[in-house]
Design an enzyme around this catalytic site. Structure first.
Site, PDB file in Angstrom:
ATOM      1  N   ASP A   1      36.769  43.943  24.907  1.00  0.00           N
ATOM      2  CA  ASP A   1      37.159  43.750  23.517  1.00  0.00           C
ATOM      3  C   ASP A   1      35.943  44.036  22.640  1.00  0.00           C
ATOM      4  OD1 ASP A   1      38.630  43.165  21.309  1.00  0.00           O
ATOM      5  OD2 ASP A   1      38.788  41.015  21.685  1.00  0.00           O
TER       6      ASP A   1
ATOM      7  N   ASP B   1      37.874  37.098  26.296  1.00  0.00           N
ATOM      8  CA  ASP B   1      37.796  35.639  26.199  1.00  0.00           C
ATOM      9  C   ASP B   1      38.937  35.023  25.404  1.00  0.00           C
ATOM     10  OD1 ASP B   1      37.179  36.534  23.693  1.00  0.00           O
ATOM     11  OD2 ASP B   1      35.357  35.334  23.446  1.00  0.00           O
TER      12      ASP B   1
ATOM     13  N   ASP C   1      43.896  38.224  26.289  1.00  0.00           N
ATOM     14  CA  ASP C   1      43.178  38.947  27.342  1.00  0.00           C
ATOM     15  C   ASP C   1      43.619  38.533  28.749  1.00  0.00           C
ATOM     16  OD1 ASP C   1      41.425  40.501  25.695  1.00  0.00           O
ATOM     17  OD2 ASP C   1      40.327  38.666  25.247  1.00  0.00           O
TER      18      ASP C   1
END
Length: 642
Positions: A311, A578, A582
Site C-alpha cells: 500500500d 496493515d 488488506d
C-alpha cells in the site's frame, strides 16, 4: 461484569483458546521430530535389522542397530532443540503483537487479550475487529461481518439484534443473523455483543478439525515434499533391485543386509535438521532486526520473493497525515468546512483512522472544543469500502443535522446542491466540473482530498440508513498532506537491486499516488484504476502487470485478485499491508507482511510482522534470509558435510 467476577469465570471455564491454537508442549515438538518421514523409515530399517542381525544369526550383532539408533537420536534431538527454542522465542515475540478486544469491565471500556474473554463479557465491536468468541448481538448499527473463514462466502453478512428468519429458513447455524461467530471479523458498522460461547465450545472450535484456515502450501514446502518423496521412491525401487541381484551369488540374509545398508545410505537423515535449524536460526536473527516471524516456513518465501506488493500510506509515506486545507466549493478557505468535518470525525464511533485524528487535532487547534459539549450524537451510518463515505447525525438541542464526508466522487453522487458563503444553490454541471478540477489540482500537489456535505431537513426522520444519503448540500473539501518518507527512495532502489519489483496497490486516487511514487522512484508512467480491472479477464490483467507498477482506487477483492494472478504466473509474491482491506491480500500472498500497529485482522492474516513500518526493516529481513539460503546451498554442495 466486574474484574473479580471475570477472573472467577476464567478460573472456572478456562482461557478462551481453541485447543488446536494453544501453545504446544515440549513433548509435542519431540514426538514430531522423532516421527518425521525419514526417521520413520530408519526406525523401520531398525526393526528389519533386529530380524537380520539379531534374530537370524547365531552370534547377534547390534552394531548396525546402535549406529542407526545414534543417528536417529542425534537427528531427533537436533531438530527438537532447534524447533522448540525458535518457537519459544517466537511465542515471546508474538506477545508484543497479541490481538486485543474491547470489553466492558467495571463499567468502563478496556482493552484485554482475546484469550481473557469469558462468558458474559460485553464486547464492543467496530470495523476491523476480530470476533473473539461466539457472541449474541444486543446492539448493532449497520453491522456487517465477514464469515469466509467459516462458510467460504466472500460477501459480508449483516448481523442484527432481532432476526426475521424462521427456523425453516436456516440451512446452517452460520446463517443465524443474530450471532457473530468466533474467527470471523467485522467489515463495517459497530455493535455491542454478549459472549455466549468461548474456546472449544464455540462453533469454530466444534468444527476446527474440518476448517483449513491456513494458506496453501508454499513453493518451498512443496519443493521439500517433492524431494523427500523422490528419495523415498528411489529407495523403495533400488533396495529390492539390489537385493535380487545379490541374492544370486550370496545368501538371502547377506543380500538382504546389503540392500538394507543401501537404503540407509540413500536416506538423507540430516536434511530435515539442516532445514529446520537454518530457518529457526534465521527467525531468531530476524527478530533482532525488528522482524517477527510468525510462521517459520515463511522465511524462505520472504527472501525468495521477486515481487513486493504494498500500500502507499505509511509504507511510502510518513503516515503522519496533517490537515493542510479546508476549502469551499471555489477553493477558498472556509472555517465552516472544518467545523462540519470536525463534528463528523469527533462523533463517529467506528475505527478512527489517521484522517479522523488529523481533523480532530486541527479542529481543536481552531477552538472547536466547545462543539463537543454543544452537540450530541443521534445516529451514525458507518463507513464501508463500497460507499467510501461516513455519516453522523448530530443535534445541538434545536435541530438535527446529517454530516457526511468521503471520497469526492462518492460525495458528489449524493449531492444536488452546494453551499457557498451560506447561500445554497443547485449543483450544476459547470460547478461539478469546477469542483473536480480543484480536487485534481490539489491531488497533483500531493494532497489527499475528501469532500464534506450536510443536510438539515431531517427533523422528522427517526431511523437513519444508507438510503438517507441523498439530496445533500456540498460544503467543500478538506485536504491532507502525507509526505513521502525520506528513506523510501533508497529502500526501493535497494529492493530493485536485490531483484524485488515493487508494485503499489492502493485505494487512493491516481494523482496523489503518482505524485508520491514519482518522488520515491517508482515508475509512474502507467497507472491503472480498479474500475478497469473489474472489466478485464485474468489474461488481460496479467499483460497489464508486465508493464504497470501502480494500481489505484482498488477494492480489497481487486487487490487480492492481482496478488493471486501474480502468484499463478510463477512469482513469489509478498504483500505488505496493515488495514482491514488488506486481509484478503495478506492471505492470498506467498508471504503476508504486516506491522505491530496494524488492525487485528491484518495482524492475524500476516506471516511476518515488522516492529517498524519501514521498507529498510523489510530489506534487512530479506538480506538475512538470503544469507541463510546461501549457507544452506554451501552445505548442500559440500557433500562430506551433508
Amino acid at each position: 461484569m466486574s474484574t473479580n467476577e471475570a477472573n472467577e469465570r476464567i478460573s472456572k471455564y478456562g482461557l478462551n483458546e481453541i485447543r488446536q491454537a494453544k501453545p504446544k508442549k515440549w513433548y509435542n515438538y519431540f514426538l514430531e521430530s522423532l516421527f518425521s518421514p525419514f526417521n520413520c523409515i530408519l526406525l523401520g530399517i531398525v526393526a528389519i535389522l533386529f530380524y537380520t542381525d539379531v534374530y537370524l544369526p547365531e552370534s547377534p550383532s547390534y552394531a548396525n542397530i546402535i549406529v542407526i539408533a545414534i543417528l536417529v537420536t542425534a537427528s531427533t534431538l537436533l531438530e527438537f532443540f532447534e524447533e522448540y527454542r525458535s518457537n519459544k522465542a517466537a511465542e515471546k515475540l508474538k506477545e508484543l503483537v497479541a490481538t486485543n478486544v474491547s470489553v466492558l469491565r467495571d463499567g468502563k471500556e478496556v482493552q484485554i487479550p482475546i484469550k481473557e474473554v469469558t462468558l458474559g463479557d460485553i464486547i464492543i465491536l467496530s470495523a476491523g475487529s476480530m470476533i473473539p468468541a461466539d457472541l449474541r448481538v444486543i446492539e448493532a448499527k449497520d453491522l456487517y461481518v465477514g464469515q469466509s473463514s467459516l462458510t467460504g462466502e466472500s460477501d459480508a453478512v449483516r448481523k442484527v439484534v432481532n432476526s426475521d428468519l424462521s427456523i425453516d429458513e436456516l440451512d446452517n447455524i452460520s446463517d443465524l443473523d443474530t450471532i457473530c461467530f468466533m474467527g470471523t471479523n467485522v467489515i463495517s458498522g459497530s455493535a455491542k455483543c454478549v459472549v455466549i460461547k468461548t474456546a472449544d465450545s464455540t462453533y469454530f472450535g466444534k468444527v476446527a478439525h474440518t476448517i483449513t484456515t491456513g494458506k496453501p502450501k508454499s513453493s518451498f514446502q512443496q519443493g521439500i515434499e517433492s524431494i523427500s518423496k523422490l528419495l523415498i521412491r528411489f529407495m523403495l525401487v533400488l533396495t529390492p533391485i539390489v537385493f535380487l541381484l545379490n541374492a544370486w551369488k550370496h545368501s538371502t540374509v547377506t543380500a538382504f543386509t546389503f540392500a538394507v545398508a543401501i537404503a540407509i545410505c540413500i536416506t538423507p537423515l540430516l536434511l530435515p535438521v539442516i532445514l529446520s535449524s537454518s530457518l529457526s536460526k534465521g527467525a531468531v536473527k530476524m527478530s533482532k532486526k525488528k522482524t517477527i516471524v510468525k510462521k517459520l516456513d515463511s522465511i524462505q518465501n520472504f527472501g525468495a520473493m521477486n515481487i513486493l506488493c504494498t500500500d502507499k500510506t505509511g509504507t511510502l509515506t510518513e503516515d503522519k497525515i496533517v490537515l493542510e486545507k479546508y476549502l469551499d466549493i471555489n477553493g477558498d478557505e472556509d472555517i465552516r468546512v472544518l467545523k462540519h468535518a470536525f463534528l463528523n470525525s469527533y462523533f463517529q464511533t467506528g475505527l478512527k483512522g489517521n484522517i479522523d485524528e488529523a481533523v480532530i487535532h486541527r479542529g481543536l487547534e481552531n477552538g472547536m472544543s466547545e462543539f463537543v459539549d454543544k452537540y450530541k450524537l443521534i445516529d451514525e451510518i458507518p463507513f464501508d469500502f463500497s460507499r467510501r463515505r461516513l455519516s453522523v447525525i448530530v443535534s445541538d438541542g434545536t435541530k438535527k443535522q446529517q454530516i457526511t464526508k468521503g471520497a469526492v466522487e462518492e460525495i458528489l453522487s449524493i449531492c444536488n446542491s452546494v453551499d457557498y458563503k451560506g447561500q445554497v444553490s443547485p449543483l450544476t454541471k459547470e460547478i461539478k466540473e469546477n469542483i473536480k478540477q480543484i480536487s485534481k489540482n490539489l491531488n497533483k500537489d500531493g494532497l489527499r482530498v475528501i469532500a464534506v456535505c450536510q443536510k438539515n431537513d431531517i427533523t422528522n426522520v427517526t431511523e437513519f440508513g444508507v438510503e438517507n444519503e441523498k439530496n445533500m448540500v456540498l460544503m467543500g473539501f478538506i485536504g491532507f498532506l502525507d509526505p513521502p518518507k525520506e528513506s523510501a527512495k533508497s529502500a526501493i532502489e535497494k529492493l530493485n537491486n536485490a531483484g524485488i519489483r515493487v508494485i503499489v496497490l492502493t485505494g487512493d486516487n491516481a494523482e496523489v499516488t503518482k505524485c508520491i511514487c514519482s518522488k520515491v522512484g517508482i515508475n509512474s508512467k502507467n497507472i491503472v484504476e480498479g474500475s478497469k480491472i473489474e472489466k478485464l479477464p485474468d489474461q488481460a490483467i496479467l499483460r497489464l502487470l508486465r508493464k504497470t507498477n501502480i494500481f489505484v482506487k482498488l477494492s480489497p477483492i481487486q487487490k487480492a485478485r492481482i496478488v493471486r494472478l501474480l502468484k499463478e504466473a510463477g512469482n513469489v509474491v509478498g504483500y505488505m499491508g496493515d488495514g482491514i482491506n488488506d486481509a484478503p491480500s495478506l492471505t492470498n500472498s506467498d508471504v503476508g507482511i504486516s506491522v505491530d500497529t496494524a488492525v487485528d485482522i491484518a495482524k492475524e492474516s500476516a506471516d511476518i510482522i515488522l516492529l517498524e513500518k519501514d521498507l529498510h526493516v523489510l530489506l534487512d529481513g530479506v538480506t538475512e534470509r538470503k544469507k541463510n539460503i546461501w549457507k544452506l546451498n554451501e552445505i548442500y554442495k559440500n557433500g562430506n558435510k551433508f
